[in-house]
Design a protein around this motif. Structure first.
Motif, PDB file in Angstrom:
ATOM      1  N   ALA A  34       0.824  -1.210   0.000  1.00 42.94           N
ATOM      2  CA  ALA A  34       0.000   0.000   0.000  1.00 42.94           C
ATOM      3  C   ALA A  34       0.860   1.262   0.000  1.00 42.94           C
ATOM      4  CB  ALA A  34      -0.934  -0.006   1.203  1.00 42.94           C
ATOM      5  N   THR A  90     -11.477   8.510  -5.193  1.00 39.36           N
ATOM      6  CA  THR A  90     -10.112   8.066  -5.466  1.00 39.36           C
ATOM      7  C   THR A  90      -9.106   9.137  -5.100  1.00 39.36           C
ATOM      8  OG1 THR A  90     -10.971   6.747  -7.312  1.00 39.36           O
ATOM      9  CG2 THR A  90      -8.591   7.089  -7.232  1.00 39.36           C
ATOM     10  N   PHE A 148      -5.960   2.866  -2.408  1.00 40.44           N
ATOM     11  CA  PHE A 148      -5.049   1.886  -2.997  1.00 40.44           C
ATOM     12  C   PHE A 148      -4.341   1.087  -1.908  1.00 40.44           C
ATOM     13  CE2 PHE A 148      -4.350   4.697  -7.022  1.00 40.44           C
ATOM     14  CZ  PHE A 148      -5.673   4.473  -7.378  1.00 40.44           C
ATOM     15  N   GLU A 149      -4.489  -0.234  -1.967  1.00 39.11           N
ATOM     16  CA  GLU A 149      -3.917  -1.139  -0.974  1.00 39.11           C
ATOM     17  C   GLU A 149      -2.758  -1.964  -1.509  1.00 39.11           C
ATOM     18  OE1 GLU A 149      -4.633  -1.162   2.098  1.00 39.11           O
ATOM     19  OE2 GLU A 149      -6.476   0.023   2.149  1.00 39.11           O
ATOM     20  N   THR A 209       2.576   1.723  -3.351  1.00 42.98           N
ATOM     21  CA  THR A 209       1.614   2.118  -4.378  1.00 42.98           C
ATOM     22  C   THR A 209       1.294   3.600  -4.269  1.00 42.98           C
ATOM     23  OG1 THR A 209       0.637  -0.094  -4.350  1.00 42.98           O
ATOM     24  CG2 THR A 209      -0.674   1.660  -5.346  1.00 42.98           C
ATOM     25  N   ARG A 210       1.074   4.059  -3.043  1.00 44.08           N
ATOM     26  CA  ARG A 210       0.721   5.468  -2.849  1.00 44.08           C
ATOM     27  C   ARG A 210       1.895   6.396  -3.112  1.00 44.08           C
ATOM     28  NH1 ARG A 210      -2.867   4.106   2.579  1.00 44.08           N
ATOM     29  NH2 ARG A 210      -4.368   2.780   1.457  1.00 44.08           N
ATOM     30  N   GLU A 211       3.127   5.881  -3.030  1.00 43.35           N
ATOM     31  CA  GLU A 211       4.282   6.672  -3.455  1.00 43.35           C
ATOM     32  C   GLU A 211       4.244   6.907  -4.965  1.00 43.35           C
ATOM     33  OE1 GLU A 211       7.878   4.807  -2.231  1.00 43.35           O
ATOM     34  OE2 GLU A 211       7.526   5.147  -0.094  1.00 43.35           O
ATOM     35  N   ASN A 231      -0.926   8.630  -5.274  1.00 44.17           N
ATOM     36  CA  ASN A 231      -1.430   8.769  -3.917  1.00 44.17           C
ATOM     37  C   ASN A 231      -2.953   8.774  -3.870  1.00 44.17           C
ATOM     38  OD1 ASN A 231      -1.646   9.200  -1.179  1.00 44.17           O
ATOM     39  ND2 ASN A 231      -1.204  11.384  -1.307  1.00 44.17           N
ATOM     40  N   SER A 232      -3.515   7.633  -3.488  1.00 42.55           N
ATOM     41  CA  SER A 232      -4.955   7.531  -3.240  1.00 42.55           C
ATOM     42  C   SER A 232      -5.170   6.727  -1.968  1.00 42.55           C
ATOM     43  CB  SER A 232      -5.671   6.831  -4.392  1.00 42.55           C
ATOM     44  OG  SER A 232      -7.008   6.518  -4.029  1.00 42.55           O
ATOM     45  N   PRO A 233      -6.055   7.191  -1.085  1.00 42.07           N
ATOM     46  CA  PRO A 233      -6.327   6.429   0.136  1.00 42.07           C
ATOM     47  C   PRO A 233      -6.987   5.083  -0.140  1.00 42.07           C
ATOM     48  CG  PRO A 233      -7.895   8.226  -0.098  1.00 42.07           C
ATOM     49  CD  PRO A 233      -6.853   8.428  -1.143  1.00 42.07           C
TER      50      PRO A 233
END
Length: 464
Positions: free
Chosen positions: A167, A342, A179-180, A170-172, A175-177
């Motif tokens: 997670a 998203t 995305f896991e 991925t957000r690096e 950036n979406s809260p």
């Protein structure tokens, strides 16, 4: 009360962003009068353009005429997300589903197709804003992580340069809260400006000697023994071979639609991101992205740093060319809401463009071929939304079948057989309406929707 989606859509232009350019080429002259040719290509989208180019490059003396009902790229080819990859069968997972015995061969053909795609663009100096940024499949819940991991293992097994991200990683990247985790495929995939690609292929075809006639809808085909007679509004062409590159519009023979259904896919583009907004989302590597929602969303950056955000299938009975409803804000509200879920850090941004594009859906979710008029005509289509790069492959195999070439790939199951039959109207519209309702509510409400989508998947449409 006005919602955030209503506000974001208040000043939207309901026309494809890709086509809204002052440098769009003027349409070529429509066909007027009678002519002959060695090959007629019906349809000026990606498949038709690739077919015309490959036919001329294989035999420069061949007289090729291409007719397009509207303008080049104004059908499906100027409307997609513009994500390209090596797969010629709607992704590696779908290829494994439909043709497991041929998976290795299809992988090799896909890599060969992408090499040819890149070579043609370079040789003809086509400036299509092509970026080899890779692509990601992102899990929008922890429950989706096993499916993404399975896809990662499959890609590794077949030699792809892929990375499994957690997670935080991925957000690096983006950036979406929601995305896991994500599968990042690094090579031989990326993003392209689809309209500029189509216009560049058009220019290349004309330079090779293809006679291109836009605003020339085909009205009929008559089998006259050794030749086919193609009639248009103001002209006619006699030719011994016809390539039907009509994809979702399924023109050329009434039987085509028994294997192809047209659905609509909706797309939004934001206003260009400012420096603060770009910093808030990251996306330094500019990958094309697909997520795991039941109503799949896909996203990418445009050359001028807008976010393109697509998804939300719709169906219209009898396949109108441009449904009036999709020229209004109504069908885009839920897609806009999914965008803000998203990227909540972008709340307040407006959408500059919204549009829908036709998709040729089949039970294979991948290109197939149909032969008509005693072998004098071949239809190639059914990419199910993944045709930007696979269309070159579809054109090449379709041409080989049309010209009677005995190639290893023309003997493979994908080329020698057809997808399953699809019920006609009104049953098609009834089934589509129930399926779209199930897709809309499956993630949040579950209930009857999951069993229905499972049944649809078993019938050959793995939409969830």
């Amino acid at each position: 009360m006005q919602t955030r989606s209503d506000k974001a859509l208040a000043d939207t232009t309901f026309f494809p962003f890709w086509l809204d350019r002052p440098d769009a080429p003027a349409a070529s002259a429509p066909l007027v009068g009678a002519t002959t040719a060695d090959l007629v290509v019906v349809g000026g989208g990606f498949t038709g353009l690739w077919a015309a180019i490959q036919a001329k490059e294989a035999d420069p003396s061949r007289d090729v005429v291409l007719i397009e009902a509207d303008r080049i790229a104004h059908g499906a080819s100027g409307r997609p997300g513009g994500i390209v990859s090596t797969s010629v069968m709607h992704g590696l997972g779908n290829a494994q589903r439909i043709f497991p015995k041929d998976l290795n061969a299809l992988e090799a053909l896909g890599h060969d197709n992408m090499a040819g795609f890149q070579d043609t663009i370079e040789r003809h100096a086509i400036d299509a804003d092509l970026e080899w940024t890779g692509e990601m499949t992102v899990a929008v819940s922890k429950d989706a992580l096993p499916a993404v991991r399975e896809e990662y293992d499959l890609h590794r097994e077949h030699g792809h340069d892929v990375e499994m991200l957690d997670a935080a990683q991925t957000r690096e990247q983006l950036n979406s809260p929601l995305f896991e985790g994500a599968l990042w495929s690094r090579k031989a995939s990326g993003i392209v400006h689809p309209a500029r690609l189509a216009w560049g292929l058009r220019r290349a075809a004309i330079a090779l000697g293809v006679r291109v006639h836009e605003l020339t809808p085909m009205s009929s085909i008559d089998d006259q023994g050794m030749t086919l007679l193609i009639r248009t509004g103001n002209g006619e062409i006699r030719a011994p071979r016809v390539m039907l590159c009509t994809n979702a519009f399924a023109a050329g023979h009434r039987r085509i639609r028994t294997r192809v259904a047209m659905v609509r896919d909706r797309i939004l583009t934001t206003e260009p991101l400012n420096a603060e907004q770009k910093a808030a989302i990251g996306w330094a590597n500019r990958q094309g992205v697909y997520d795991t929602r039941t109503q799949l969303n896909y996203m990418r950056l445009t050359p001028d740093d807008r976010i393109l955000f697509g998804g939300r299938l719709g169906y219209f009975a009898h396949s109108p060319r441009d449904p009036a409803e999709d020229l209004t804000p109504a069908p885009y509200g839920r897609l806009a809401e999914a965008f803000f879920q998203t990227f909540p850090q972008l709340e307040g941004i407006g959408f500059s463009h919204a549009w829908s594009g036709p998709i040729a859906l089949t039970t294979r979710m991948a290109v197939h071929f149909q032969t008509y008029y005693g072998g004098k005509a071949v239809y190639a289509g059914g990419y199910s939304g993944f045709g930007v790069s696979a269309s070159r492959f579809g054109a090449r195999v379709g041409l080989a079948k049309l010209m009677g070439q005995d190639l290893p790939e023309t003997r493979m199951e994908f080329a020698a057989t057809e997808p399953n039959w699809i019920p006609p109207e009104p049953f098609r519209a009834i089934g589509a309406k129930i399926t779209m309702a199930a897709l809309d509510g499956a993630d949040a409400k579950g209930g009857w929707r999951r069993p229905w989508l499972s049944m649809v998947g078993k019938l050959g449409f793995p939409l969830s």
